[in-house]
Design a protein around this motif. Structure first.
Motif, PDB file in Angstrom:
ATOM      1  N   LEU A  98       0.848  -1.185   0.000  1.00  0.00           N
ATOM      2  CA  LEU A  98       0.000   0.000   0.000  1.00  0.00           C
ATOM      3  C   LEU A  98       0.884   1.235   0.000  1.00  0.00           C
ATOM      4  CD1 LEU A  98      -2.567  -1.046   2.733  1.00  0.00           C
ATOM      5  CD2 LEU A  98      -3.145  -0.467   0.399  1.00  0.00           C
ATOM      6  N   ALA A  99       0.500   2.217  -0.722  1.00  0.00           N
ATOM      7  CA  ALA A  99       1.314   3.424  -0.810  1.00  0.00           C
ATOM      8  C   ALA A  99       1.212   4.255   0.454  1.00  0.00           C
ATOM      9  CB  ALA A  99       0.855   4.257  -1.996  1.00  0.00           C
ATOM     10  N   VAL A 144     -13.531 -12.574  21.546  1.00  0.00           N
ATOM     11  CA  VAL A 144     -13.079 -11.192  21.620  1.00  0.00           C
ATOM     12  C   VAL A 144     -12.963 -10.587  20.227  1.00  0.00           C
ATOM     13  CG1 VAL A 144     -10.637 -11.901  21.690  1.00  0.00           C
ATOM     14  CG2 VAL A 144     -11.291  -9.612  22.493  1.00  0.00           C
ATOM     15  N   VAL A 145     -13.442  -9.362  20.088  1.00  0.00           N
ATOM     16  CA  VAL A 145     -13.287  -8.614  18.842  1.00  0.00           C
ATOM     17  C   VAL A 145     -11.891  -8.013  18.843  1.00  0.00           C
ATOM     18  CG1 VAL A 145     -14.114  -6.686  17.458  1.00  0.00           C
ATOM     19  CG2 VAL A 145     -15.740  -8.090  18.735  1.00  0.00           C
ATOM     20  N   THR A 146     -11.073  -8.426  17.901  1.00  0.00           N
ATOM     21  CA  THR A 146      -9.680  -7.994  17.833  1.00  0.00           C
ATOM     22  C   THR A 146      -9.454  -7.163  16.577  1.00  0.00           C
ATOM     23  OG1 THR A 146      -8.944  -9.976  19.004  1.00  0.00           O
ATOM     24  CG2 THR A 146      -7.279  -8.777  17.753  1.00  0.00           C
ATOM     25  N   LEU A 147      -8.652  -6.132  16.706  1.00  0.00           N
ATOM     26  CA  LEU A 147      -8.264  -5.321  15.553  1.00  0.00           C
ATOM     27  C   LEU A 147      -6.764  -5.454  15.354  1.00  0.00           C
ATOM     28  CD1 LEU A 147     -10.641  -3.629  17.237  1.00  0.00           C
ATOM     29  CD2 LEU A 147     -10.396  -2.138  15.280  1.00  0.00           C
ATOM     30  N   TRP A 148      -6.363  -5.778  14.131  1.00  0.00           N
ATOM     31  CA  TRP A 148      -4.942  -5.971  13.852  1.00  0.00           C
ATOM     32  C   TRP A 148      -4.562  -5.207  12.595  1.00  0.00           C
ATOM     33  CZ3 TRP A 148      -0.655  -7.617  16.123  1.00  0.00           C
ATOM     34  CH2 TRP A 148       0.471  -7.834  15.321  1.00  0.00           C
ATOM     35  N   GLY A 149      -3.482  -4.437  12.685  1.00  0.00           N
ATOM     36  CA  GLY A 149      -2.976  -3.715  11.534  1.00  0.00           C
ATOM     37  C   GLY A 149      -1.644  -4.289  11.093  1.00  0.00           C
ATOM     38  N   ALA A 150      -1.482  -4.506   9.798  1.00  0.00           N
ATOM     39  CA  ALA A 150      -0.223  -5.037   9.273  1.00  0.00           C
ATOM     40  C   ALA A 150       0.921  -4.107   9.635  1.00  0.00           C
ATOM     41  CB  ALA A 150      -0.320  -5.193   7.760  1.00  0.00           C
ATOM     42  N   ASP A 151       2.047  -4.678  10.057  1.00  0.00           N
ATOM     43  CA  ASP A 151       3.203  -3.883  10.453  1.00  0.00           C
ATOM     44  C   ASP A 151       4.137  -3.588   9.290  1.00  0.00           C
ATOM     45  OD1 ASP A 151       2.847  -3.640  13.393  1.00  0.00           O
ATOM     46  OD2 ASP A 151       2.891  -5.812  13.289  1.00  0.00           O
ATOM     47  N   PHE A 152       4.087  -4.432   8.273  1.00  0.00           N
ATOM     48  CA  PHE A 152       4.916  -4.212   7.092  1.00  0.00           C
ATOM     49  C   PHE A 152       4.211  -4.861   5.900  1.00  0.00           C
ATOM     50  CE2 PHE A 152       6.457  -7.789   9.574  1.00  0.00           C
ATOM     51  CZ  PHE A 152       6.517  -8.826   8.660  1.00  0.00           C
ATOM     52  N   VAL A 176      -3.845  22.411   8.873  1.00  0.00           N
ATOM     53  CA  VAL A 176      -2.853  21.385   9.204  1.00  0.00           C
ATOM     54  C   VAL A 176      -2.204  20.884   7.917  1.00  0.00           C
ATOM     55  CG1 VAL A 176      -2.452  19.152  10.286  1.00  0.00           C
ATOM     56  CG2 VAL A 176      -4.164  20.711  11.249  1.00  0.00           C
ATOM     57  N   LYS A 177      -0.905  21.019   7.822  1.00  0.00           N
ATOM     58  CA  LYS A 177      -0.171  20.666   6.605  1.00  0.00           C
ATOM     59  C   LYS A 177       0.927  19.645   6.906  1.00  0.00           C
ATOM     60  CE  LYS A 177      -2.350  24.122   4.531  1.00  0.00           C
ATOM     61  NZ  LYS A 177      -3.379  23.896   3.495  1.00  0.00           N
ATOM     62  N   GLY A 178       1.239  18.836   5.887  1.00  0.00           N
ATOM     63  CA  GLY A 178       2.447  18.023   5.908  1.00  0.00           C
ATOM     64  C   GLY A 178       2.454  16.792   6.789  1.00  0.00           C
ATOM     65  N   VAL A 179       1.309  16.391   7.346  1.00  0.00           N
ATOM     66  CA  VAL A 179       1.283  15.156   8.124  1.00  0.00           C
ATOM     67  C   VAL A 179       1.301  13.978   7.150  1.00  0.00           C
ATOM     68  CG1 VAL A 179       0.017  13.778   9.799  1.00  0.00           C
ATOM     69  CG2 VAL A 179      -0.053  16.264   9.948  1.00  0.00           C
ATOM     70  N   VAL A 180       2.070  12.967   7.449  1.00  0.00           N
ATOM     71  CA  VAL A 180       2.174  11.796   6.572  1.00  0.00           C
ATOM     72  C   VAL A 180       1.539  10.586   7.254  1.00  0.00           C
ATOM     73  CG1 VAL A 180       3.745  10.235   5.375  1.00  0.00           C
ATOM     74  CG2 VAL A 180       4.266  12.672   5.485  1.00  0.00           C
ATOM     75  N   TYR A 181       0.693   9.891   6.502  1.00  0.00           N
ATOM     76  CA  TYR A 181      -0.011   8.712   7.010  1.00  0.00           C
ATOM     77  C   TYR A 181       0.459   7.463   6.276  1.00  0.00           C
ATOM     78  CZ  TYR A 181      -3.898   5.397   7.579  1.00  0.00           C
ATOM     79  OH  TYR A 181      -4.652   4.286   7.836  1.00  0.00           O
ATOM     80  N   PHE A 182       0.699   6.399   7.034  1.00  0.00           N
ATOM     81  CA  PHE A 182       1.111   5.129   6.454  1.00  0.00           C
ATOM     82  C   PHE A 182      -0.032   4.116   6.567  1.00  0.00           C
ATOM     83  CE2 PHE A 182       4.882   7.088   8.411  1.00  0.00           C
ATOM     84  CZ  PHE A 182       5.662   7.266   7.288  1.00  0.00           C
ATOM     85  N   PRO A 183      -0.674   3.729   5.458  1.00  0.00           N
ATOM     86  CA  PRO A 183      -1.741   2.724   5.529  1.00  0.00           C
ATOM     87  C   PRO A 183      -1.284   1.428   6.179  1.00  0.00           C
ATOM     88  CG  PRO A 183      -1.748   3.789   3.389  1.00  0.00           C
ATOM     89  CD  PRO A 183      -0.487   4.240   4.083  1.00  0.00           C
ATOM     90  N   SER A 233      -1.113   1.702   9.898  1.00  0.00           N
ATOM     91  CA  SER A 233      -2.039   2.788  10.256  1.00  0.00           C
ATOM     92  C   SER A 233      -1.356   3.800  11.169  1.00  0.00           C
ATOM     93  CB  SER A 233      -3.284   2.209  10.939  1.00  0.00           C
ATOM     94  OG  SER A 233      -3.977   1.359  10.065  1.00  0.00           O
ATOM     95  N   ASN A 234      -0.184   4.260  10.760  1.00  0.00           N
ATOM     96  CA  ASN A 234       0.629   5.124  11.602  1.00  0.00           C
ATOM     97  C   ASN A 234       0.771   6.518  10.990  1.00  0.00           C
ATOM     98  OD1 ASN A 234       2.336   5.808  13.764  1.00  0.00           O
ATOM     99  ND2 ASN A 234       3.373   3.832  13.668  1.00  0.00           N
ATOM    100  N   TRP A 235       1.249   7.441  11.817  1.00  0.00           N
ATOM    101  CA  TRP A 235       1.406   8.834  11.402  1.00  0.00           C
ATOM    102  C   TRP A 235       2.825   9.320  11.659  1.00  0.00           C
ATOM    103  CZ3 TRP A 235      -2.899  11.077   9.246  1.00  0.00           C
ATOM    104  CH2 TRP A 235      -4.125  10.469   9.496  1.00  0.00           C
ATOM    105  N   ASP A 236       3.270  10.225  10.807  1.00  0.00           N
ATOM    106  CA  ASP A 236       4.567  10.875  10.989  1.00  0.00           C
ATOM    107  C   ASP A 236       4.319  12.381  11.009  1.00  0.00           C
ATOM    108  OD1 ASP A 236       7.116  11.894  10.924  1.00  0.00           O
ATOM    109  OD2 ASP A 236       7.756  10.837   9.116  1.00  0.00           O
TER     110      ASP A 236
END
Length: 545
Positions: free
Chosen positions: A17-18, A438-446, A523-530, A533-536
Motif C-alpha cells: 500500500l502506498a 473477543v473482537v480484535t483489531l490488527w494492523g499489518a506492520d509491514f 494542518v499541513k504536511g502530516v504523513v499517514y502510512f496505511p 495505520s501510523n502517522w509521521d
C-alpha cells in the motif's frame, strides 16, 4: 552490495500500500506561511497504554513511539525506507548480513545514541523475561528463536556493535522485507542506563523514558486521557521539525469529539457511527485506507464448544458482513475476506486477499449456520450455550459487539453477553486468555502477508485463541525458511496457509477498516502510512490562514 537508504525497498514479488501524504493536510509548499503557534491538537479514540517499545502492541502506542523515537531506518513514500539513525547500509551478496552506518545523534537527555543502544534494545525485546509480544518479528535474526525459547543467551543474538557507529546484523536466511522490519518501533534503540534506572516503571509515564525522535513526551501520567509531545531539540534533524507541540486527547464519545472539533479545541478527529455519512461531502473529510482488519477470536484453550469446528463455522456463517459494513459502519469499511487485507500484497497483478480466500469462510447463510450449530450442541453434549463477547469500550467496539450479538442470538439456545472494556484492559485480558470471544483489531506492520499470517502459528503469543494446525505451521515455516528466497513458492505457501486458517475457521474475519477523519485545512504536511495505520508528524506544521 551498497544500498542507498532512500531507495525503494525491494519486496520480492510483493507490492505494498502506498504511503499517503495527506491531502487534508496539504503539502509542505513554501507558499503556505506558518502560524506563530505551532501546536497541533489531535484526537485518539483510546488512552496511551505504554511507551516501552518492547511491550507496545497497539496503534496508539506505536504512533506515539514512532514520533518520539527513531530506528535504523524510517518509512517514506510508497513504503520505501529512508535514513533514520542509520545514514546508509550495505547488504552482503547472500542477503544474510546487513551493516548499518550510524549518524551521530543524541537522546533527549543528551546521551549519545550508539550502536550499543540498538544491541541492548534488540536483546531486551527478544529476552523471554521481558515478555514482548512482538519478539516474534526477530525470528529471522540469528539465534533469536533459541533465545526466545530460553535455550541460548541473549548475548548470542545476531546483532553486534562495531565501535560506536556501526551495527552489524546477521540473519538465518535472506529476508526481502528486512529493511521494513528495522523501521518498526519494536526495533528502536533503548538507552540501557535509563531502562535499568526505572526498572518496571520504564515507559509508564513521560518522565520514566528518554527519546531520540523528532519529539519527546513531556506530559503523560500513565493513566491520563491526555498526553503531550514537544519538539526534541536534541534530535539530529530538529532544524526541519516545525511543530512545537502535539497535544493528544483520548475522546471516546464521538459527539464530544465533534463538538471539540467544531469549537476549535481539536484540529483532527476520527468519526464513527453516522458521522462519516453526515460529513463525507466536507472538504475536511478523509477516509484513510487501512491495512487493519477486525476479526473475532474464539478461545479454544478449554471450551469444547469453541473447539468444535462446526460451532465456529456457524458463528461465522450467521454474520451478514455486507450489512455490517454498509449499514452499521457506513464509513467506507470493506468486508474482510481473510486476515490479509486487500491491497497489502500484490504479485503478478494478483491481490493476495483474493487468491488466498475461502468464500465459505465469510459467506452469509443463516440456515446452514443453524444446522451446524445444532450439530455442534449435540456433539458436545449441550442443550444450550452462552458466552461473553469482549471488545473495546469505544463507539466502534460497542457498535460491533451489538451487531454481532444481534446476529449470534439468531442461533438456537444461544445467549450472548457483551463486555466492552477499556482498551488497555481488553488487551491484557486477551493476552492472558481471559475471554470467551473477543473482537480484535490488527494492523499489518509491514507490507507482506507474513505480518498477518504468522500470528496464528501454534506458538505465537498473539494467537490468543490458541487455534493450532500442524499443516499451517509447516507452511509458515517453509515460507520463512526453505522458500524465503523463492518468491513464487513462498507466495503459494502463504496462500495455502490462509486457506487452511479460513477453512478451519481458526478466526472469524469481519471487516477491513478505514479511518474516517476530519482535519482542519490549516494542518499541513502530516504523513499517514496505511501499513501499520501510523502517522509521521516530523514534517507537519500549522499554516497561517
Amino acid at each position: 552490495m551498497f544500498m542507498k537508504v532512500k531507495s525503494v525497498v525491494k519486496l520480492g514479488a510483493v507490492a505494498a500500500l502506498a504511503t499517503v501524504s495527506l491531502a487534508a493536510c496539504g503539502t509542505s509548499s513554501s507558499s503556505n506561511k506558518q502560524a506563530k503557534d505551532q501546536t497541533l491538537t489531535w484526537m485518539e479514540a483510546t488512552t496511551l497504554p505504554t511507551m516501552d517499545n518492547s511491550l507496545a502492541t497497539d496503534v496508539v502506542s506505536g504512533e506515539t513511539l514512532n514520533n518520539t523515537g527513531e530506528g535504523l531506518l524510517k518509512f517514506g513514500k510508497n513504503s520505501s525506507t529512508h535514513p533514520g539513525v542509520a545514514k546508509s547500509y550495505t547488504k552482503s551478496k547472500d542477503g544474510k548480513t546487513y551493516t548499518f552506518n550510524l549518524r551521530k545523534s543524541n537522546w533527549s537527555n543528551g546521551d549519545k545514541v550508539t550502536a550499543r543502544d540498538f544491541v541492548y534494545g534488540w536483546q531486551r525485546t527478544v529476552n523471554p523475561k521481558t515478555g514482548s509480544q512482538y519478539a516474534y518479528l526477530y525470528a529471522d535474526v540469528q539465534n533469536a528463536n533459541a533465545i526466545m525459547k530460553g535455550k541460548k543467551a541473549v548475548s548470542t543474538l545476531g546483532i553486534k556493535a562495531v565501535g560506536d557507529y556501526k551495527v552489524k546484523v546477521t540473519l538465518v536466511h535472506p529476508v526481502s522485507y528486512f529493511p521494513t522490519l528495522v523501521a518498526q518501533t519494536a526495533f528502536f534503540p533503548q538507552n540501557e542506563t535509563v531502562v535499568k534506572k526505572y526498572g518496571k516503571k520504564f515507559g509508564t509515564n513521560a518522565k520514566s523514558d528518554v527519546y531520540n525522535g523528532a519529539f519527546k513526551l513531556t506530559y503523560w501520567t500513565g493513566t491520563s486521557d491526555n498526553w503531550t509531545l514537544t519538539k526534541n531539540t536534541k534530535y539530529w534533524n530538529a532544524k526541519n521539525v516545525k511543530l512545537h507541540q502535539i497535544k493528544f486527547s483520548a475522546v471516546k464519545d464521538p459527539q464530544t469529539a465533534l463538538s471539540q472539533y467544531q469549537s476549535g479545541k481539536l484540529d483532527a478527529i476520527y468519526l464513527s457511527g453516522q458521522q462519516p455519512k453526515n460529513y463525507k461531502n466536507s472538504k475536511e473529510y478523509h477516509a484513510r485506507n487501512s491495512s487493519r482488519v477486525t476479526y473475532i477470536e474464539l478461545n479454544q484453550r478449554k471450551d469444547t464448544m469453541l473447539k468444535n469446528k462446526k460451532a465456529r463455522q456457524a458463528l461465522s456463517l450467521v454474520l451478514n458482513r455486507s450489512q455490517f459494513v454498509n449499514k452499521v459502519m457506513d464509513d467506507g469499511s470493506k468486508v474482510a475476506t481473510g486476515i490479509v487485507t486487500s491491497g497489502l500484497a500484490i504479485r503478478n497483478g494478483q491481490d493476495f486477499a483474493k487468491q488466498g480466500t475461502i468464500p465459505a469462510a465469510t459467506e452469509h447463510n443463516v440456515a446452514k449456520a443453524q444446522k451446524l450449530w445444532k450439530e455442534a450442541l449435540k456433539e458436545t453434549g449441550r442443550k444450550n450455550y452462552s458466552l461473553t463477547l469482549m471488545a473495546d469500550d469505544t463507539a466502534q467496539g460497542k457498535s460491533t459487539t451489538e451487531y454481532v450479538q444481534s446476529q449470534w442470538s439468531k442461533l438456537s439456545n444461544f445467549k450472548v453477553t457483551n463486555s466492552n472494556l477499556p482498551y488497555k484492559t481488553r488487551l491484557t485480558r486477551s493476552a492472558a486468555g481471559q475471554f470467551d470471544a473477543v473482537v480484535t483489531l490488527w494492523g499489518a506492520d509491514f507490507p507482506d502477508p507474513i505480518t498477518d499470517l504468522s500470528l496464528f502459528t501454534s506458538s505465537n503469543t498473539y494467537n490468543n485463541g490458541r487455534w493450532s494446525n500442524k499443516s499451517y505451521d509447516k507452511l509458515i515455516n517453509d515460507a520463512t525458511t526453505t522458500n524465503a528466497n523463492k518468491p513464487a513458492a513462498r507466495w503459494q505457501n502463504l496462500v495455502d496457509a490462509q486457506k487452511i486458517l479460513l477453512k478451519d475457521q481458526g478466526i472469524i474475519p469481519v471487516s477491513q477498516s478505514v479511518k474516517p477523519q476530519l482535519v482542519k485545512s490549516k494542518v499541513k504536511g502530516v504523513v499517514y502510512f496505511p501499513v501499520s495505520s501510523n502517522w509521521d508528524f516530523s514534517k507537519a506544521y500549522i499554516a497561517d490562514k
